[in-house]
Design a protein around this motif. Structure first.
Motif, mmCIF file in Angstrom:
data_model
loop_
_atom_site.group_PDB
_atom_site.id
_atom_site.type_symbol
_atom_site.label_atom_id
_atom_site.label_comp_id
_atom_site.label_asym_id
_atom_site.label_seq_id
_atom_site.Cartn_x
_atom_site.Cartn_y
_atom_site.Cartn_z
ATOM 1 N N ARG A 150 0.826 -1.216 0.000
ATOM 2 C CA ARG A 150 0.000 0.000 0.000
ATOM 3 C C ARG A 150 0.859 1.263 0.000
ATOM 4 N NH1 ARG A 150 -2.690 -2.914 4.690
ATOM 5 N NH2 ARG A 150 -4.346 -4.166 3.731
ATOM 6 N N GLY A 151 2.168 1.094 0.175
ATOM 7 C CA GLY A 151 3.074 2.233 0.131
ATOM 8 C C GLY A 151 3.559 2.715 1.476
ATOM 9 N N PHE A 152 3.403 1.879 2.534
ATOM 10 C CA PHE A 152 3.805 2.290 3.872
ATOM 11 C C PHE A 152 4.621 1.180 4.539
ATOM 12 C CE2 PHE A 152 -0.359 4.045 2.833
ATOM 13 C CZ PHE A 152 -0.063 5.398 2.846
ATOM 14 N N GLY A 153 5.502 1.577 5.479
ATOM 15 C CA GLY A 153 6.290 0.585 6.189
ATOM 16 C C GLY A 153 5.461 -0.252 7.133
ATOM 17 N N SER A 154 4.392 0.335 7.652
ATOM 18 C CA SER A 154 3.487 -0.380 8.548
ATOM 19 C C SER A 154 2.152 0.348 8.551
ATOM 20 C CB SER A 154 4.050 -0.461 9.974
ATOM 21 O OG SER A 154 4.134 0.832 10.552
ATOM 22 N N ASN A 155 1.111 -0.319 9.046
ATOM 23 C CA ASN A 155 -0.207 0.309 9.082
ATOM 24 C C ASN A 155 -0.229 1.551 9.966
ATOM 25 O OD1 ASN A 155 -1.376 -1.556 7.337
ATOM 26 N ND2 ASN A 155 -1.958 -2.947 9.001
ATOM 27 N N ALA A 156 0.584 1.566 11.014
ATOM 28 C CA ALA A 156 0.589 2.705 11.928
ATOM 29 C C ALA A 156 1.082 3.978 11.260
ATOM 30 C CB ALA A 156 1.459 2.394 13.146
ATOM 31 N N LEU A 157 1.780 3.864 10.124
ATOM 32 C CA LEU A 157 2.342 5.032 9.455
ATOM 33 C C LEU A 157 1.422 5.611 8.390
ATOM 34 C CD1 LEU A 157 6.055 3.863 9.022
ATOM 35 C CD2 LEU A 157 5.050 5.237 10.850
ATOM 36 N N VAL B 261 -7.799 3.693 16.073
ATOM 37 C CA VAL B 261 -8.649 2.502 16.126
ATOM 38 C C VAL B 261 -8.836 1.926 14.727
ATOM 39 C CG1 VAL B 261 -11.039 1.767 16.477
ATOM 40 C CG2 VAL B 261 -9.819 2.956 18.312
ATOM 41 N N ARG B 262 -9.052 2.789 13.756
ATOM 42 C CA ARG B 262 -9.214 2.309 12.373
ATOM 43 C C ARG B 262 -7.960 1.588 11.876
ATOM 44 N NH1 ARG B 262 -11.979 6.890 8.627
ATOM 45 N NH2 ARG B 262 -11.773 5.189 7.099
ATOM 46 N N LEU B 263 -6.786 2.116 12.233
ATOM 47 C CA LEU B 263 -5.549 1.495 11.769
ATOM 48 C C LEU B 263 -5.270 0.185 12.495
ATOM 49 C CD1 LEU B 263 -3.313 4.682 11.379
ATOM 50 C CD2 LEU B 263 -4.576 3.427 9.624
ATOM 51 N N VAL B 264 -5.615 0.119 13.777
ATOM 52 C CA VAL B 264 -5.491 -1.146 14.498
ATOM 53 C C VAL B 264 -6.458 -2.177 13.914
ATOM 54 C CG1 VAL B 264 -5.838 -2.303 16.727
ATOM 55 C CG2 VAL B 264 -4.627 -0.113 16.632
ATOM 56 N N ALA B 265 -7.673 -1.723 13.588
ATOM 57 C CA ALA B 265 -8.640 -2.632 12.956
ATOM 58 C C ALA B 265 -8.114 -3.132 11.617
ATOM 59 C CB ALA B 265 -9.976 -1.917 12.769
ATOM 60 N N ARG B 266 -7.423 -2.253 10.884
ATOM 61 C CA ARG B 266 -6.813 -2.671 9.619
ATOM 62 C C ARG B 266 -5.808 -3.804 9.861
ATOM 63 N NH1 ARG B 266 -8.445 -2.697 4.978
ATOM 64 N NH2 ARG B 266 -8.184 -4.866 5.572
ATOM 65 N N THR B 267 -5.029 -3.669 10.899
ATOM 66 C CA THR B 267 -4.040 -4.701 11.224
ATOM 67 C C THR B 267 -4.724 -6.000 11.636
ATOM 68 O OG1 THR B 267 -2.430 -3.017 11.924
ATOM 69 C CG2 THR B 267 -2.068 -5.263 12.702
ATOM 70 N N LEU B 268 -5.759 -5.906 12.456
ATOM 71 C CA LEU B 268 -6.479 -7.106 12.890
ATOM 72 C C LEU B 268 -7.078 -7.853 11.693
ATOM 73 C CD1 LEU B 268 -8.287 -5.605 16.018
ATOM 74 C CD2 LEU B 268 -6.637 -7.490 16.061
ATOM 75 N N VAL B 269 -7.678 -7.121 10.771
ATOM 76 C CA VAL B 269 -8.268 -7.758 9.590
ATOM 77 C C VAL B 269 -7.183 -8.351 8.699
ATOM 78 C CG1 VAL B 269 -9.593 -7.316 7.484
ATOM 79 C CG2 VAL B 269 -10.337 -6.321 9.660
ATOM 80 N N ASP B 270 -6.049 -7.651 8.569
ATOM 81 C CA ASP B 270 -4.945 -8.189 7.772
ATOM 82 C C ASP B 270 -4.407 -9.478 8.378
ATOM 83 O OD1 ASP B 270 -5.162 -6.109 6.005
ATOM 84 O OD2 ASP B 270 -3.460 -4.969 6.799
ATOM 85 N N LEU B 271 -4.317 -9.537 9.705
ATOM 86 C CA LEU B 271 -3.844 -10.756 10.364
ATOM 87 C C LEU B 271 -4.796 -11.919 10.124
ATOM 88 C CD1 LEU B 271 -2.542 -9.380 13.796
ATOM 89 C CD2 LEU B 271 -1.180 -10.636 12.112
ATOM 90 N N ALA B 272 -6.094 -11.614 10.079
ATOM 91 C CA ALA B 272 -7.095 -12.659 9.879
ATOM 92 C C ALA B 272 -7.324 -12.977 8.411
ATOM 93 C CB ALA B 272 -8.413 -12.235 10.531
ATOM 94 N N GLY B 273 -6.665 -12.226 7.518
ATOM 95 C CA GLY B 273 -6.877 -12.443 6.084
ATOM 96 C C GLY B 273 -8.249 -12.022 5.632
#
Length: 506
Positions: free
Chosen positions: A422-429, A466-478
């Protein structure tokens, strides 16, 4: 006679070129250094003289003037010993002046003539002008990363003087050591953590998304065990990150790996008595990087968060947002990198056990004072805030191993790759202006976020995190690209302030 040679000094994580000019002429024997030298530079007289004499070379019994140009900034450290010594020899006509005039060099001199390493050599070598650069042999691994084919390494001033005079072999070029890729040291495994399902999830989410994590719990619950195992879940640094982190560590005088280049994300664990300068950087004219800079692209773990001084904790707020720290001193301001992942652990009260446990001996007032040291703005910058309770005794004594680091690291790497795509080093960025693109919401998720904002459970910053953490949670779950209400609810739950801190937040 006048002789000049190039060098450089470290300024934060950058290098400033220095032109070393030496004039040797008839007169009463004297030695003076001008051009805003610090104490270490002024003391070069005794080191340089002893090194030259003990190397079988001649020290001129004449008037010696050393000018460190330009004179507009402070020159600090012992790295100018070598250029001063060679310029003295050339000005005394023991070496050809024209040979050294287009060379760069740096290094500290021992009294026996050995050339010793200095901090920040990779920065000095990159900033120093000149056709070739001469560096101490001990700095070979790091200087081999810059200016390929233009750097030579030397052991003694005699070796270098003979080579420049055409009477000895030319020093070897700096070469990267064979197998120069850094090998990760064996780290404690996540499988050793018993129980702690919620805290383990929080650590995995923090590693996968680069989110800041706060763990609250009594002594012995496993907070430090979890925090120190997070670094092993992170992927290796990119080439750009590795070079910058290596420069920072070199400038700070920290040891570098055998290969010279740092590939493993750094983990810094300062003691809670650390001063403000130690954390953000400083130290006078030298302005060395602090803990938040040496943990750039890695993890800064603050254990016993409630014991840190308030001024130290509040200084974290700006770099957590901007990824850099601007340090202002009398000589000017410097901008240092500070894009770190903050992981912190704290007890819920002075005795450590919290109001929810019968062992707590603290009164309400004592608990309130203790927790109010963690300000609301600082707590708001933690994306994940979880309560860590002591594991059940049966789990502590169980021989069953939990999921190990390697398995979790595989999922973390997958999420990091998605963020990179997506163009970022991590979702938090992910910046705010791109959040609708990266973390789109269903109508139900949007209504839930509005309800949390209206109820005062989230700040504007908190809603974004919260939205970015949710993005990470969904990415972990595929899961899908669009975030639903369940993902937002789970992310908000991981951000909710534990009940043991309710008094401090009120």
């Amino acid at each position: 006679m006048l002789a000049t040679v190039h060098s450089a000094v470290v300024d934060g994580v950058d290098g400033l070129p220095v032109r070393v000019e030496v004039d040797v002429r008839d007169g009463l024997p004297a030695y003076s250094v001008v051009g805003m030298p610090d104490a270490a530079c002024r003391e070069s007289r005794d080191r340089v003289r002893a090194a030259i004499q003990n190397s079988g070379l001649r020290w001129p019994s004449r008037r010696i003037t050393v000018n460190l140009a330009p004179s507009g900034f402070k020159k600090q450290g012992t790295g100018l010993d070598l250029p001063i010594a060679l310029a003295v020899l050339a000005a005394d006509q023991q070496l050809p002046v024209e040979v050294i005039s287009d060379l760069g060099m740096a290094g500290e001199l021992g009294l026996d003539g050995t050339i010793r390493p200095v901090p920040g050599m990779i920065i000095i070598a990159a900033a120093c002008p000149g056709r070739e650069f001469f560096a101490p042999k001990a700095n070979e691994a790091e200087v081999s990363l810059v200016r390929p084919g233009e750097i030579r390494v030397v052991d003694t001033i005699r070796q270098m003087a003979l080579a420049l005079a055409g009477e000895g072999p030319v020093p070897e070029r700096a070469l990267a050591p064979a197998g120069s890729c850094e090998v990760r040291a064996m780290e404690a495994d996540l499988a050793e953590v018993k129980g702690q399902a919620l805290a383990r999830l929080a650590v995995e989410v923090a590693a996968a998304g680069g989110h800041h994590l706060l763990m609250i719990g009594p002594p012995g619950a496993g907070k430090t065990m979890l925090a120190t195992r997070l670094r092993a879940l992170l992927p290796d640094l990119t080439d750009t990150e590795a070079l910058l982190v290596t420069r920072i560590h070199s400038a700070a005088g920290l040891p570098l790996p055998a290969g010279g280049l740092i590939r493993t994300p750094p983990l810094r664990i300062p003691h809670h008595s650390a001063s403000l300068a130690a954390l953000i950087g400083g130290g006078g004219a030298a302005l060395r990087p602090g803990e938040i800079s040496t943990s750039h692209a890695g993890v800064l773990f603050l254990d016993e968060l409630g014991e840190f001084r308030l001024s130290v904790l509040e200084a974290l707020r700006q770099p957590l947002e901007e990824g850099r720290i601007r340090v202002s001193r009398l000589g000017g301001a410097r901008v240092l990198p500070a894009r770190f992942q903050l992981v912190a652990a704290t007890n819920p009260c002075p005795c450590g056990y919290g109001r929810t446990m019968s062992a707590c001996t603290c009164g309400e007032a004592a608990i309130g004072r203790y927790l109010r040291r963690l300000s609301g703005p600082l707590l708001d910058r933690f994306d994940l805030r979880v309560q860590v309770e002591p594991p059940e005794p049966r789990l502590l004594l169980s021989r069953d191993r939990a999921e190990d680091t390697a398995s979790v690291a595989t999922r973390v790497a997958t999420v990091r790759r998605l963020a990179a795509d997506r163009g970022f080093g991590s979702n938090a960025l992910v910046p705010v202006e791109r959040i609708d693109e990266v973390a789109p919401l269903t109508s139900g998720a949007r209504r839930l976020l509005v309800r949390l904002l209206e109820g005062g459970e989230l700040t504007g910053r908190g809603a974004v995190r919260v939205r970015l953490v949710a993005r990470t949670l969904v990415d972990l779950a595929g899961g899908p690209d669009v975030l639903d209400a369940e993902a937002i609810d789970q992310a908000a739950g991981l951000r909710a302030l534990p009940s043991t801190m309710a008094l401090g937040a009120s």
